[in-house]
Design an enzyme around this catalytic site. Structure first.
Site, PDB file in Angstrom:
ATOM      1  N   GLY A   1     -85.642  25.097 -21.548  1.00 41.12           N
ATOM      2  CA  GLY A   1     -84.800  24.214 -21.847  1.00 41.12           C
ATOM      3  C   GLY A   1     -83.276  24.230 -22.406  1.00 41.12           C
ATOM      4  O   GLY A   1     -81.854  23.739 -21.656  1.00 41.12           O
ATOM      5  N   ALA A   2     -82.811  24.700 -23.045  1.00 37.71           N
ATOM      6  CA  ALA A   2     -81.851  25.111 -23.783  1.00 37.71           C
ATOM      7  C   ALA A   2     -81.027  26.813 -23.711  1.00 37.71           C
ATOM      8  O   ALA A   2     -80.043  26.803 -24.048  1.00 37.71           O
ATOM      9  CB  ALA A   2     -82.550  25.097 -25.275  1.00 37.71           C
ATOM     10  N   SER A   3     -82.018  27.773 -23.472  1.00 45.81           N
ATOM     11  CA  SER A   3     -81.563  28.980 -23.488  1.00 45.81           C
ATOM     12  C   SER A   3     -82.371  29.816 -22.640  1.00 45.81           C
ATOM     13  O   SER A   3     -84.171  29.681 -22.574  1.00 45.81           O
ATOM     14  CB  SER A   3     -81.947  29.093 -25.262  1.00 45.81           C
ATOM     15  N   THR A   4     -81.738  30.788 -22.350  1.00 49.94           N
ATOM     16  CA  THR A   4     -82.533  32.352 -21.702  1.00 49.94           C
ATOM     17  C   THR A   4     -82.550  33.325 -22.357  1.00 49.94           C
ATOM     18  O   THR A   4     -81.450  33.489 -22.679  1.00 49.94           O
ATOM     19  CB  THR A   4     -82.388  32.099 -20.097  1.00 49.94           C
ATOM     20  N   GLN A   5     -83.325  34.082 -21.835  1.00 58.25           N
ATOM     21  CA  GLN A   5     -83.361  35.296 -22.458  1.00 58.25           C
ATOM     22  C   GLN A   5     -83.894  36.138 -21.467  1.00 58.25           C
ATOM     23  O   GLN A   5     -85.097  36.364 -20.779  1.00 58.25           O
ATOM     24  CB  GLN A   5     -84.558  35.710 -23.624  1.00 58.25           C
ATOM     25  N   GLU A  39     -86.830  35.819 -30.263  1.00 61.17           N
ATOM     26  CA  GLU A  39     -86.954  34.937 -28.614  1.00 61.17           C
ATOM     27  C   GLU A  39     -87.769  35.948 -28.287  1.00 61.17           C
ATOM     28  O   GLU A  39     -88.723  36.447 -27.111  1.00 61.17           O
ATOM     29  CB  GLU A  39     -86.854  33.640 -28.640  1.00 61.17           C
TER      30      GLU A  39
HETATM   31  N1  LIG Z   1     -94.345  21.806 -15.206  1.00 64.07           N
HETATM   32  C1  LIG Z   1     -92.948  22.134 -15.456  1.00 64.07           C
HETATM   33  C2  LIG Z   1     -93.114  21.842 -16.739  1.00 64.07           C
HETATM   34  C3  LIG Z   1     -92.011  22.473 -17.691  1.00 64.07           C
HETATM   35  N2  LIG Z   1     -90.665  22.199 -16.270  1.00 64.07           N
HETATM   36  C4  LIG Z   1     -89.449  21.737 -17.465  1.00 64.07           C
HETATM   37  O1  LIG Z   1     -88.915  23.067 -17.674  1.00 64.07           O
HETATM   38  C5  LIG Z   1     -88.498  23.439 -18.903  1.00 64.07           C
HETATM   39  C6  LIG Z   1     -87.785  24.365 -19.634  1.00 64.07           C
HETATM   40  O2  LIG Z   1     -89.737  24.240 -20.498  1.00 64.07           O
HETATM   41  P1  LIG Z   1     -90.207  25.162 -22.044  1.00 64.07           P
HETATM   42  O3  LIG Z   1     -90.166  26.966 -20.922  1.00 64.07           O
HETATM   43  O4  LIG Z   1     -91.279  24.672 -22.431  1.00 64.07           O
HETATM   44  O5  LIG Z   1     -88.970  24.971 -22.532  1.00 64.07           O
HETATM   45  P2  LIG Z   1     -88.504  24.814 -24.070  1.00 64.07           P
HETATM   46  O6  LIG Z   1     -90.086  25.872 -24.239  1.00 64.07           O
HETATM   47  O7  LIG Z   1     -88.986  23.531 -24.369  1.00 64.07           O
HETATM   48  O8  LIG Z   1     -86.921  25.128 -24.810  1.00 64.07           O
HETATM   49  P3  LIG Z   1     -86.767  26.055 -25.048  1.00 64.07           P
HETATM   50  O9  LIG Z   1     -87.166  27.427 -24.380  1.00 64.07           O
HETATM   51  O10 LIG Z   1     -84.989  26.737 -24.866  1.00 64.07           O
HETATM   52  O11 LIG Z   1     -86.462  26.048 -26.469  1.00 64.07           O
HETATM   53  C7  LIG Z   1     -87.804  22.128 -19.171  1.00 64.07           C
HETATM   54  O12 LIG Z   1     -86.681  21.772 -18.962  1.00 64.07           O
HETATM   55  C8  LIG Z   1     -88.739  20.986 -18.450  1.00 64.07           C
HETATM   56  O13 LIG Z   1     -88.518  19.987 -18.176  1.00 64.07           O
HETATM   57  C9  LIG Z   1     -90.643  21.929 -15.489  1.00 64.07           C
HETATM   58  O14 LIG Z   1     -89.854  21.719 -14.736  1.00 64.07           O
HETATM   59  N3  LIG Z   1     -92.172  21.930 -15.011  1.00 64.07           N
HETATM   60 CA   LIG Z   2     -89.438  28.016 -24.625  1.00 65.54          CA
END
Ligand SMILES: Nc1ccn([C@@H]2O[C@H](COP(=O)(O)OP(=O)(O)OP(=O)(O)O)[C@@H](O)[C@H]2O)c(=O)n1
Ligand SMILES: [Ca+2]
EC number: 3.6.1.5
Length: 513
Positions: free
Chosen positions: A217-221, A176
């Site tokens: 939402g669950a990890s950061t890189q 990722e």
């Molecule tokens: N306009 C937006 C869109 C998304 N989010 C928030 O941004 C976070 C991360 O979104 P994203 O990068 O799409 O995370 P995911 O890909 O779903 O998570 P991961 O990569 O950890 O699997 C989420 O908490 C979502 O609620 C936000 O605050 N405002």
């Molecule tokens: Ca993501």
């Protein structure tokens, strides 16, 4: 007696004049022929477009991306671009752990949208990939069989679509980070090194690539090319050869440090010292209220270690809107006490000294963009960013709600926490300072493409990034035609000049001009 000369007949043309005339005529013909050949022969062929689809199955939601590129330029850098993004309705696929058979069908609507974007005769040859990230990593740790069932369900749906199914899998945190880094550097044109840029880079040894910061939402890189090489923590190093150049890249993915899981971790810590079910939380706006089930809070591996018996089953949160206290609270998530390497970020993880510019995307961008703190034209100092977040957190909830009534309450209520978390992660976690803060560029899109790992993933799986620099013709079509025209003009002028020299027309003879 001399015979009178015949008057009224034209004087005979000299041989030199005749030859020059013929030469002039032939060179004009040659010029026309050369230009015609240059224009038609080297005319770019009609565009043959190829497509690819990648589904980003994130912890909070799934996005489907459609990319396109000209077939004949497959190995060039910077030619693939995003033409469509479709946000899947509902939660991320890991949210279907209790109804695994519904994970696949949730993607159907976006797949239909992709069918409309891509010409039907190309459906069969269009590859489709699904990569799942931290949400599925967590589900797989917590309940492997549920995670497998979710993946089978999405595979079934993707196979039933008219595209060329190429796999649905959980990608590692390292992948990722690496693919995010490849995406932004590909889109920024940092791999393209020819002519002047190459010379400039070798002369000034300027930083050639940009680091990548991804907050999910669950990890950061965090991924970047460090200045000095160290073999302290080989599991954090990746070796690439791209377009004829070697790269040694540092990457680390922190599971449970995406912004949603970081909030869960913070709440799980807070609950430990509570005497009753009420929590006055400094990271939410004054007047904001939320109730969560204690059992949900300790459900996943990010918090499960802190699970114990509590005299209450629900947690009633009431906002307090206090930046300083929130910051102190969040800071505790980063354990800086023990570092077995020369330098660390947090939790004993190796981090070489930060180097160069960074592109910060996903939630780094969503949150900072909402807070109006992403301007690259007039860079905002870390001090100003801090006070902007501080005063946003201090606004009462009813004011925030009426000022931003068009924004989903789930997002809006967490921008204060998220803003403080981003500052804490960057300043306390990675140790960015006022000085190198300006080197962080918050980006949502680069051109028409979203910044994220999906493009890099597709480029890699379709072998679109060659190890060696592809052989390119020394001149572009435009420069080639230009050069041809220039040569022809020189040729014509030479002939014209020669003609004037050998056969001075009357108007140029002495005394007339
Ligand atoms: N306009 C937006 C869109 C998304 N989010 C928030 O941004 C976070 C991360 O979104 P994203 O990068 O799409 O995370 P995911 O890909 O779903 O998570 P991961 O990569 O950890 O699997 C989420 O908490 C979502 O609620 C936000 O605050 N405002
Ligand atoms: Ca993501």
């Amino acid at each position: 007696m001399d015979e009178p000369k015949v008057t009224g007949t034209k004087p005979k043309m000299s041989w030199t004049r005749k030859i020059l005339l013929i030469l002039g005529f032939l060179s004009t013909l040659a010029v026309i022929a050369l230009i015609a050949v240059a224009v038609t022969q080297n005319k770019p062929l009609p565009k043959n477009i190829k497509y690819g689809i990648v589904l980003d199955a994130g912890s909070s939601h799934t996005n489907l991306y459609v990319y396109e590129w000209p077939a004949e330029k497959e190995n060039d850098t910077g030619v693939v671009q995003q033409v469509e993004v479709c946000k899947v309705e509902g939660p991320g696929i890991s949210g279907y752990s209790h109804a695994t058979e519904k994970a696949g069908p949730s993607l159907a609507q976006c797949l239909r949208q992709a069918e409309e974007v891509i010409p039907s005769q190309q459906h069969q040859e269009t590859p489709v990939y699904l990569g799942a990230t931290a949400g599925m990593r967590l589900l797989s740790l917590q309940n492997k069989s549920a995670a497998d069932k979710v993946l089978s369900s999405v595979e079934k749906t993707l196979r039933s679509a008219p595209f060329n199914f190429q796999g649905a899998r959980i990608i590692s945190g390292q992948e990722e980070g690496a693919y995010g880094w490849i995406t932004i550097n590909y889109l920024l044109g940092n791999f393209k090194q020819s002519g002047w840029t190459k010379l400039l880079h070798s002369l000034k040894s300027i930083s050639e690539t940009s680091g990548a910061l991804d907050l999910g939402g669950a990890s950061t890189q965090i991924t970047f090319v460090p200045n000095e090489l160290s073999s302290e923590s080989p599991e954090n190093l990746l070796y690439f050869r791209l377009y004829g150049k070697d790269y040694i890249v540092y990457t680390h993915s922190f599971l449970c440090y995406g912004k949603d899981q970081a909030l869960q971790q913070k709440l799980a810590k807070d609950v430990q010292i509570m005497e009753n079910s009420n929590l006055l939380d400094p990271c939410f706006h004054q007047g904001y209220q939320r109730t969560i089930n204690i059992s949900d809070l300790f459900k996943n591996p990010c918090t499960s270690a802190k699970k114990k018996q509590f005299p209450f089953s629900q947690l009633h949160i009431e906002g307090k809107g206090d930046y300083q206290e929130c910051r102190r609270n969040i800071q505790k998530l980063f354990n800086k006490t023990n570092c077995p390497y020369s330098s660390c970020s947090f939790n004993g993880i190796y981090l070489p000294p930060l180097q160069g510019d960074f592109g910060a995307f996903s939630a780094f961008y969503f949150v900072m963009n909402f807070l109006n703190l992403t301007s690259d034209q007039s860079p905002i100092s870390l001090d100003k960013v801090t006070s902007a977040i501080e005063s946003f957190c201090a606004q009462p909830w009813h004011e925030v709600k009426s000022a931003y009534h068009h924004i989903k309450e789930k997002y809006l209520s967490e921008y204060c926490f998220s803003g403080v978390y981003i500052l804490s992660l960057l300043e306390n976690g990675y140790e960015f300072t006022e000085k190198n803060w300006q080197r962080i560029h918050f980006l949502g899109k680069i051109g028409s493409s979203d910044a994220g790992w999906t493009l890099g993933y597709m480029l890699n799986l379709t072998n679109m990034i060659p190890a060696e620099e592809p052989a390119v013709p020394p001149l572009s079509h435009g420069s080639y035609v230009g050069l041809m025209v220039l040569c022809c003009l020189v040729l014509v002028s030479v002939v014209l000049f020669a003609w004037l020299l050998f056969h001075k027309p009357k108007c140029l003879q002495k005394g007339i001009v």
